[in-house]
Enzyme design. Structure first.
Site, PDB file in Angstrom:
ATOM      1  N   THR A 144       0.834  -1.205   0.000  1.00 45.15           N
ATOM      2  CA  THR A 144       0.000   0.000   0.000  1.00 45.15           C
ATOM      3  C   THR A 144       0.868   1.255   0.000  1.00 45.15           C
ATOM      4  OG1 THR A 144      -1.532   1.295   1.332  1.00 45.15           O
ATOM      5  CG2 THR A 144      -0.241  -0.312   2.525  1.00 45.15           C
ATOM      6  N   SER A 180      -1.654   3.169  10.595  1.00 47.67           N
ATOM      7  CA  SER A 180      -2.615   2.274  11.264  1.00 47.67           C
ATOM      8  C   SER A 180      -1.905   0.939  11.432  1.00 47.67           C
ATOM      9  CB  SER A 180      -3.883   2.075  10.431  1.00 47.67           C
ATOM     10  OG  SER A 180      -3.607   1.211   9.324  1.00 47.67           O
ATOM     11  N   TYR A 182      -2.972  -1.807  10.351  1.00 50.21           N
ATOM     12  CA  TYR A 182      -3.062  -2.439   9.025  1.00 50.21           C
ATOM     13  C   TYR A 182      -1.885  -2.010   8.151  1.00 50.21           C
ATOM     14  CZ  TYR A 182      -3.894  -2.208   4.074  1.00 50.21           C
ATOM     15  OH  TYR A 182      -3.689  -2.248   2.718  1.00 50.21           O
ATOM     16  N   HIS A 183      -1.670  -0.680   8.071  1.00 44.64           N
ATOM     17  CA  HIS A 183      -0.604  -0.192   7.193  1.00 44.64           C
ATOM     18  C   HIS A 183       0.768  -0.670   7.697  1.00 44.64           C
ATOM     19  CE1 HIS A 183      -3.802   2.718   5.870  1.00 44.64           C
ATOM     20  NE2 HIS A 183      -3.216   2.529   4.704  1.00 44.64           N
ATOM     21  N   LYS A 186       1.628  -4.105   6.534  1.00 46.19           N
ATOM     22  CA  LYS A 186       2.136  -4.116   5.158  1.00 46.19           C
ATOM     23  C   LYS A 186       3.615  -3.716   5.107  1.00 46.19           C
ATOM     24  CE  LYS A 186      -1.717  -4.973   2.798  1.00 46.19           C
ATOM     25  NZ  LYS A 186      -1.917  -5.967   1.760  1.00 46.19           N
TER      26      LYS A 186
HETATM   27  N1  USQ Z   1     -11.389   9.661   4.728  1.00 40.95           N
HETATM   28  C1  USQ Z   1     -12.241  10.749   4.820  1.00 40.95           C
HETATM   29  N2  USQ Z   1     -13.572  10.494   4.880  1.00 40.95           N
HETATM   30  C2  USQ Z   1     -14.105   9.245   4.839  1.00 40.95           C
HETATM   31  C3  USQ Z   1     -13.234   8.147   4.729  1.00 40.95           C
HETATM   32  C4  USQ Z   1     -11.887   8.389   4.693  1.00 40.95           C
HETATM   33  O1  USQ Z   1     -11.789  11.898   4.842  1.00 40.95           O
HETATM   34  O2  USQ Z   1     -15.334   9.115   4.904  1.00 40.95           O
HETATM   35  C5  USQ Z   1      -9.937   9.895   4.624  1.00 40.95           C
HETATM   36  C6  USQ Z   1      -9.085   9.138   5.648  1.00 40.95           C
HETATM   37  O3  USQ Z   1      -9.008   9.846   6.860  1.00 40.95           O
HETATM   38  C7  USQ Z   1      -7.765   9.045   4.893  1.00 40.95           C
HETATM   39  C8  USQ Z   1      -8.164   8.956   3.439  1.00 40.95           C
HETATM   40  O4  USQ Z   1      -9.516   9.387   3.370  1.00 40.95           O
HETATM   41  O5  USQ Z   1      -7.020  10.206   5.077  1.00 40.95           O
HETATM   42  C9  USQ Z   1      -8.076   7.566   2.859  1.00 40.95           C
HETATM   43  O6  USQ Z   1      -8.858   6.695   3.662  1.00 40.95           O
HETATM   44  P1  USQ Z   1      -9.564   5.412   3.053  1.00 40.95           P
HETATM   45  O7  USQ Z   1     -10.468   4.849   4.088  1.00 40.95           O
HETATM   46  O8  USQ Z   1     -10.126   5.729   1.717  1.00 40.95           O
HETATM   47  O9  USQ Z   1      -8.323   4.470   2.762  1.00 40.95           O
HETATM   48  P2  USQ Z   1      -7.259   3.820   3.761  1.00 40.95           P
HETATM   49  O10 USQ Z   1      -7.793   3.612   5.116  1.00 40.95           O
HETATM   50  O11 USQ Z   1      -5.979   4.593   3.652  1.00 40.95           O
HETATM   51  O12 USQ Z   1      -7.060   2.382   3.119  1.00 40.95           O
HETATM   52  C10 USQ Z   1      -7.438   2.087   1.770  1.00 40.95           C
HETATM   53  C11 USQ Z   1      -7.612   0.583   1.670  1.00 40.95           C
HETATM   54  C12 USQ Z   1      -6.286  -0.081   1.937  1.00 40.95           C
HETATM   55  C13 USQ Z   1      -5.240   0.494   1.016  1.00 40.95           C
HETATM   56  C14 USQ Z   1      -5.159   1.997   1.142  1.00 40.95           C
HETATM   57  C15 USQ Z   1      -4.221   2.660   0.175  1.00 40.95           C
HETATM   58  O13 USQ Z   1      -8.606   0.132   2.582  1.00 40.95           O
HETATM   59  O14 USQ Z   1      -6.429  -1.482   1.788  1.00 40.95           O
HETATM   60  O15 USQ Z   1      -3.993  -0.062   1.341  1.00 40.95           O
HETATM   61  O16 USQ Z   1      -6.461   2.552   0.883  1.00 40.95           O
HETATM   62  S1  USQ Z   1      -3.460   4.098   0.878  1.00 40.95           S
HETATM   63  O17 USQ Z   1      -4.506   4.982   1.385  1.00 40.95           O
HETATM   64  O18 USQ Z   1      -2.674   4.735  -0.148  1.00 40.95           O
HETATM   65  O19 USQ Z   1      -2.649   3.644   1.976  1.00 40.95           O
END
Ligand code: USQ
Length: 388
Positions: A144, A180, A182-183, A186
């Site tokens: 990720t 997190s 989770y992260h 990875k």
């Molecule tokens: N966020 C909001 N509002 C929401 C949901 C999320 O502002 O309603 C924000 C979070 O705080 C965060 C960002 O959006 O800053 C991304 O959150 P996310 O829930 O879309 O994604 P994340 O938790 O980071 O994880 C997802 C996948 C994971 C993958 C990752 C890629 O669930 O499996 O590894 O995206 S990355 O984000 O580049 O790490």
């Protein structure tokens, strides 16, 4: 090519199976269906009803003439995984069989432990199975972009970086700072894979992918072929959540200031990228790290996009910044190097704004199903609390 997909039942696993099958590759898949149950555990479900694995495999055969061999098995079971790899001797193994939700890993100690045990064990089992069956098998591992965090320097597409400490230079693994459990799991996977490559010369592609969004790929041409789609506060990712919020007339929920910036990629472009990486493996014995992103956007920019597209479709869409349940930077520098995929011919086809329209159109018919899950959308899992 013969490809084994670990985690074939997931958001990415299923459409990848269809894509590879359509391209004439032999597809074998493994899944323990954990995500189906864990989404129910938080009171939610996929936006699109999911057929049982046997039913969707029959649909793939009937509609696309794609054959998929499926095993309901847990990759944490080393003997079982080894037997499947030994039996099929794949050319490549795609590893998606991990707990993939950051909020899920932050619920409490049990969910943190599950995430670590599942994710780290599955990768170690894969490494040892390959070592025993055939160390030349190409491993395509889903990492990720979140492994890097949001540093105040460019995120290079390189496993190592040269540093100078008190006048002496050396190469160290590119810095990681996750946000997190989770992260972090990875990150540890990445170190384990780099180590397996160093010790045994395994051939590995470690993909650093940003959040994926979307409902469609070229093969999803029938309701029975849909992939799962999560939107609740634990399993849904930001773009997919906003679309469901817009459908339900709930305010879109950028967390905190909303300047959180990530490298997004559509489901279709993710499939394109994964296929290219499988069809262009690294050199034997190489550890290749790939940054898999397309559009770099903040969660506020995306909320504005969903509002604009939603309103053009007649929806009434509000944006309401909510208290950030996570510990993360809400305004930051973000610049990602991504040159390997373009050098292999990857040309992203989808723009987020166009895809949002398709997502809203695809989700609209499921509005009454989504209504039942209204109560699991607002964020409740709080990073600062550390317990449920
Ligand atoms: N966020 C909001 N509002 C929401 C949901 C999320 O502002 O309603 C924000 C979070 O705080 C965060 C960002 O959006 O800053 C991304 O959150 P996310 O829930 O879309 O994604 P994340 O938790 O980071 O994880 C997802 C996948 C994971 C993958 C990752 C890629 O669930 O499996 O590894 O995206 S990355 O984000 O580049 O790490």
């Amino acid at each position: 090519m013969r490809v084994l997909i670990l985690g074939i039942d997931g958001y990415l696993g299923w459409p990848l199976a269809l894509r590879l099958g359509k391209r004439g590759h032999e597809v074998i898949g493994v899944d323990n269906l954990y995500t189906r149950n864990a989404v129910r555990e938080v009171g939610s479900d996929s936006a699109f009803p999911l057929p049982e694995p046997e039913e969707r495999i029959a649909a793939a055969k009937k509609i696309l003439d794609v054959n998929i061999t499926f095993y309901r098995a847990d990759v944490k079971d080393y003997e079982k995984l080894y037997d499947i790899i030994q039996k099929h001797k794949p050319d490549a193994i795609v590893h998606f069989a991990e707990q993939r939700s950051a909020p899920y890993s932050m619920i409490d100690v049990h969910h943190a432990n599950y995430t670590f045990i599942n994710n780290i064990t599955s990768t170690i089992n894969l490494i040892y199975s390959i070592l025993k069956v055939d160390p030349t098998i190409h491993v395509l591992k889903m990492g990720t972009m979140g492994e890097y965090g949001t540093p105040n320097y460019d995120i290079l597409e390189s496993a190592f970086v040269e540093v100078e400490i008190k006048g002496k230079k050396d190469k160290i693994p590119f810095p990681k700072w996750a946000s997190s459990w989770y992260h972090w799991s990875k990150v540890y996977d990445t170190y384990n894979l780099m180590w397996a490559n160093k010790v045994w010369g395994l051939t590995i592609t470690d993909i650093m992918q940003g959040p994926v969004y979307g409902t469609r790929t070229e093969e999803i041409i029938d309701e029975k072929l849909r992939t799962r789609f999560d939107f609740d506060e634990v399993w849904g990712t930001v773009v997919n959540r906003y679309c469901v919020e817009a459908i339900l007339g709930l305010p879109l929920t950028p967390y905190g200031k909303g300047g959180q910036t990530r490298g997004f990629i559509s489901l279709e472009d993710s499939m394109q990228a994964l296929t290219i990486l499988l069809e262009h493996p690294p050199n034997q014995g190489e550890y290749r790290v790939v940054n898999q992103i397309h559009e770099v956007l903040s969660v506020s920019q995306i909320a504005n996009m969903v509002k604009e597209v939603g309103e053009s479709l007649g929806l009434k869409v509000e944006i309401q910044h909510v208290k950030n349940p996570r510990v993360e930077k809400e305004e930051h520098y973000y610049n990602v190097e991504s040159k390997i995929l373009p050098s292999l011919g990857f040309t992203p086809k989808k723009k987020m704004k166009d895809e949002i329209r398709f997502m809203l159109e695809d989700l609209m018919p499921y509005k009454s199903r989504l209504e039942k899950f209204k109560h699991v959308i607002f964020p409740r899992t709080d990073w600062r609390k550390g317990r449920s």
